[in-house]
Design a protein around this motif. Structure first.
Motif, PDB file in Angstrom:
ATOM      1  N   VAL A   1      40.246  43.905  40.030  1.00  0.00           N
ATOM      2  CA  VAL A   1      41.112  44.506  41.047  1.00  0.00           C
ATOM      3  C   VAL A   1      42.566  44.514  40.586  1.00  0.00           C
ATOM      4  O   VAL A   1      43.285  45.510  40.740  1.00  0.00           O
ATOM      5  CB  VAL A   1      40.974  43.758  42.385  1.00  0.00           C
ATOM      6  N   GLU A   2      43.005  43.410  40.004  1.00  0.00           N
ATOM      7  CA  GLU A   2      44.388  43.333  39.520  1.00  0.00           C
ATOM      8  C   GLU A   2      44.658  44.441  38.496  1.00  0.00           C
ATOM      9  O   GLU A   2      45.679  45.122  38.563  1.00  0.00           O
ATOM     10  CB  GLU A   2      44.654  41.965  38.896  1.00  0.00           C
ATOM     11  N   TYR A   3      43.748  44.608  37.556  1.00  0.00           N
ATOM     12  CA  TYR A   3      43.926  45.634  36.522  1.00  0.00           C
ATOM     13  C   TYR A   3      43.898  47.029  37.141  1.00  0.00           C
ATOM     14  O   TYR A   3      44.713  47.890  36.794  1.00  0.00           O
ATOM     15  CB  TYR A   3      42.843  45.502  35.456  1.00  0.00           C
ATOM     16  N   MET A   4      42.955  47.249  38.039  1.00  0.00           N
ATOM     17  CA  MET A   4      42.809  48.561  38.666  1.00  0.00           C
ATOM     18  C   MET A   4      44.087  48.980  39.385  1.00  0.00           C
ATOM     19  O   MET A   4      44.556  50.120  39.247  1.00  0.00           O
ATOM     20  CB  MET A   4      41.629  48.544  39.645  1.00  0.00           C
ATOM     21  N   LEU A   5      44.699  48.058  40.137  1.00  0.00           N
ATOM     22  CA  LEU A   5      45.926  48.370  40.861  1.00  0.00           C
ATOM     23  C   LEU A   5      47.115  48.515  39.914  1.00  0.00           C
ATOM     24  O   LEU A   5      47.917  49.448  40.038  1.00  0.00           O
ATOM     25  CB  LEU A   5      46.216  47.281  41.891  1.00  0.00           C
ATOM     26  N   LYS A   6      47.224  47.589  38.973  1.00  0.00           N
ATOM     27  CA  LYS A   6      48.379  47.579  38.075  1.00  0.00           C
ATOM     28  C   LYS A   6      48.466  48.878  37.266  1.00  0.00           C
ATOM     29  O   LYS A   6      49.544  49.440  37.065  1.00  0.00           O
ATOM     30  CB  LYS A   6      48.291  46.377  37.137  1.00  0.00           C
ATOM     31  N   HIS A   7      47.299  49.364  36.799  1.00  0.00           N
ATOM     32  CA  HIS A   7      47.270  50.528  35.911  1.00  0.00           C
ATOM     33  C   HIS A   7      46.709  51.783  36.584  1.00  0.00           C
ATOM     34  O   HIS A   7      46.517  52.797  35.914  1.00  0.00           O
ATOM     35  CB  HIS A   7      46.463  50.187  34.662  1.00  0.00           C
ATOM     36  N   SER A   8      46.426  51.684  37.870  1.00  0.00           N
ATOM     37  CA  SER A   8      45.899  52.816  38.641  1.00  0.00           C
ATOM     38  C   SER A   8      44.684  53.430  37.962  1.00  0.00           C
ATOM     39  O   SER A   8      44.599  54.641  37.746  1.00  0.00           O
ATOM     40  CB  SER A   8      46.982  53.887  38.842  1.00  0.00           C
ATOM     41  N   ASP A   9      43.701  52.597  37.638  1.00  0.00           N
ATOM     42  CA  ASP A   9      42.517  53.025  36.900  1.00  0.00           C
ATOM     43  C   ASP A   9      41.516  53.699  37.841  1.00  0.00           C
ATOM     44  O   ASP A   9      40.922  53.046  38.708  1.00  0.00           O
ATOM     45  CB  ASP A   9      41.873  51.815  36.207  1.00  0.00           C
ATOM     46  N   ASN A  10      41.319  55.003  37.658  1.00  0.00           N
ATOM     47  CA  ASN A  10      40.427  55.767  38.530  1.00  0.00           C
ATOM     48  C   ASN A  10      38.975  55.366  38.376  1.00  0.00           C
ATOM     49  O   ASN A  10      38.226  55.299  39.360  1.00  0.00           O
ATOM     50  CB  ASN A  10      40.574  57.261  38.234  1.00  0.00           C
ATOM     51  N   ASP A  11      38.542  55.112  37.156  1.00  0.00           N
ATOM     52  CA  ASP A  11      37.133  54.785  36.918  1.00  0.00           C
ATOM     53  C   ASP A  11      36.760  53.450  37.553  1.00  0.00           C
ATOM     54  O   ASP A  11      35.684  53.319  38.152  1.00  0.00           O
ATOM     55  CB  ASP A  11      36.857  54.748  35.410  1.00  0.00           C
ATOM     56  N   ILE A  12      37.639  52.467  37.429  1.00  0.00           N
ATOM     57  CA  ILE A  12      37.366  51.176  38.060  1.00  0.00           C
ATOM     58  C   ILE A  12      37.314  51.339  39.577  1.00  0.00           C
ATOM     59  O   ILE A  12      36.435  50.780  40.248  1.00  0.00           O
ATOM     60  CB  ILE A  12      38.422  50.135  37.662  1.00  0.00           C
ATOM     61  N   ALA A  13      38.231  52.117  40.127  1.00  0.00           N
ATOM     62  CA  ALA A  13      38.254  52.308  41.576  1.00  0.00           C
ATOM     63  C   ALA A  13      36.944  52.899  42.082  1.00  0.00           C
ATOM     64  O   ALA A  13      36.393  52.441  43.097  1.00  0.00           O
ATOM     65  CB  ALA A  13      39.425  53.211  41.965  1.00  0.00           C
ATOM     66  N   GLU A  14      36.430  53.894  41.374  1.00  0.00           N
ATOM     67  CA  GLU A  14      35.186  54.528  41.829  1.00  0.00           C
ATOM     68  C   GLU A  14      33.977  53.602  41.625  1.00  0.00           C
ATOM     69  O   GLU A  14      33.039  53.621  42.421  1.00  0.00           O
ATOM     70  CB  GLU A  14      34.983  55.860  41.121  1.00  0.00           C
ATOM     71  N   GLY A  15      34.007  52.792  40.561  1.00  0.00           N
ATOM     72  CA  GLY A  15      32.943  51.806  40.394  1.00  0.00           C
ATOM     73  C   GLY A  15      32.962  50.777  41.505  1.00  0.00           C
ATOM     74  O   GLY A  15      31.915  50.401  42.055  1.00  0.00           O
ATOM     75  N   LEU A  16      34.155  50.301  41.866  1.00  0.00           N
ATOM     76  CA  LEU A  16      34.281  49.318  42.942  1.00  0.00           C
ATOM     77  C   LEU A  16      33.840  49.890  44.281  1.00  0.00           C
ATOM     78  O   LEU A  16      33.267  49.178  45.114  1.00  0.00           O
ATOM     79  CB  LEU A  16      35.721  48.821  43.041  1.00  0.00           C
TER      80      LEU A  16
END
Length: 404
Positions: A229-244
């Motif tokens: 979550v920290e990485y996803m927010l910090k770097h605005s990672d779209n792929d992680i967001a959709e996986g989560l």
């Protein structure tokens, strides 16, 4: 995909404040609200703007402009995705990528880990080869199973141009950073190469559903959800967001689809008493041009990052929000908080950015002049994001912090 209907419920962690309560505002808050009234119109944001500031501890609304106006939130939507994932799954949650065996076939099974690295997969292959050799097996067929998530599709409001530069088709098996159309096949081909290098002959990989009665060969456990979550927010990672989004859906017993995931997010936001009238979500990343969020909802969601009632589960959000002029999507390399007047707030504002072709948004938290946590959301639709627009948003955040 139809929008999720959301019932109106009484607030729990977030308390709406009537206009008659404005007299209870601190002097610092009254000053800040007055400055925002003056500055929001001169921040070069265009006319289609909404914003809101709250005092987190009391839930009181300090300032607002069009707070109920539903606008495209872009990547500020990822904060809602993070809140839902942490609430449903917990910060210590992990997922597993597995290699299992049955009747001459190895099955590589994806668990939804969007941060699976090539090094992780190489280690998994090495351990798998060792386990096969212990069984005197030198040649196997190789299948891969990414059926944990539904077959990829475009979300409502996505266009095919998003593939493969902006986001990959959402699959349960993927090497981090790989945006090929079939990330599961790409990952399995790499796994096959590593098995071959370790002395195991494999056939051509093919997609299959893992049968019952398999024997475990090797397992890779993901990073804890808090780190993801920290990485996803910090770097605005779209792929992680959709996986989560899909893992959250599964955690609530729903289908691992856009619809299942957004229903799960809405259910969690209802639980926290977030005002959801006008809110529509079709994905977890905020890429959808059909997503709608109000400043009223977004400022309330942002406030959860520092709400002391919910830190057992939600503490990774504050750690993940980019820090003004320091890191993530608010780093100086993006030109954020680098010049006066906003530069006075560098290091003092934690916020999620949002940007599409004609969307600029900023939502987060900061301590105001009175030393109390404030949550804020500023969203603008219709003007192509430029340095002028983002500087305007940064200046509004600096106004909330009180240094300007």
């Amino acid at each position: 995909m139809a929008a999720i209907a959301v019932p109106v419920v009484a607030a729990m962690a977030v308390t709406a404040t009537s206009a008659s309560a404005t007299s209870a505002l601190t002097t610092a808050d009254k000053t800040m609200a007055g400055k925002l009234d003056q500055r929001v119109g001169t921040a070069h944001l265009g006319t289609n703007v909404a914003g809101e500031v709250r005092d987190v501890a009391s839930g009181q609304k300090v300032w607002s402009k069009n707070p109920a106006k539903a606008l495209m939130p872009a990547s500020t939507n990822k904060v809602a995705t993070a809140v839902a994932a942490l609430t449903v799954l917990g910060p210590d949650h992990t997922v597993q990528t597995k290699a299992v065996y049955r009747s001459g076939t190895v099955y590589l099974v994806g668990g939804g880990d969007q941060q699976l690295s090539s090094a992780d997969l190489k280690s998994l292959a090495t351990a798998t080869a060792k386990a096969l050799k212990s069984k005197s097996l030198q040649s196997v067929q190789l299948k891969f199973d990414d059926h944990l998530f539904a077959v990829p599709s475009l979300a409502t409001g996505w266009n095919s141009g998003y593939y493969s530069d902006t986001v990959a088709p959402v699959r349960a098996l993927r090497i981090e950073g790989n945006n090929t159309l079939d990330t599961a096949l790409t990952a399995t081909k790499y796994f096959a190469q590593q098995l071959t290098a370790a002395g195991i002959t494999v056939g051509t990989p093919a997609r299959a559903t893992t049968p019952s009665g398999t024997t475990a060969l090797a397992t890779h456990t993901s990073k804890p959800l808090s780190t993801t979550v920290e990485y996803m927010l910090k770097h605005s990672d779209n792929d992680i967001a959709e996986g989560l989004l899909r893992l959250t859906a599964l955690g609530q017993g729903r289908a691992a689809t856009f619809a299942g995931g957004t229903a799960a997010v809405h259910a969690v936001l209802v639980q926290y008493g977030i005002p959801l009238t006008g809110v529509k979500e079709y994905d977890g990343s905020g890429l959808s041009r059909s997503d709608r969020m109000t400043a009223d909802a977004l400022s309330a969601i942002a406030g959860l990052a520092v709400d002391t009632h919910h830190q057992t589960k939600l503490w990774p959000i504050l750690k993940g929000l980019p820090i003004a002029g320091v890191d993530g999507t608010l780093a100086t390399s993006y030109g954020r908080f680098t010049t006066a007047p906003a530069s006075c707030a560098a290091g003092k504002v934690d916020a999620k950015t949002g940007s599409l072709n004609d969307v600029s948004a900023l939502a987060g938290v900061t301590k105001g002049k009175d030393g109390r946590w404030k949550s804020f959301a500023f969203v603008e639709n219709g003007t192509a994001p430029t340095a002028t627009v983002t500087h305007g948003l940064d200046g509004l955040a600096a106004t909330v912090e009180g240094c300007w």
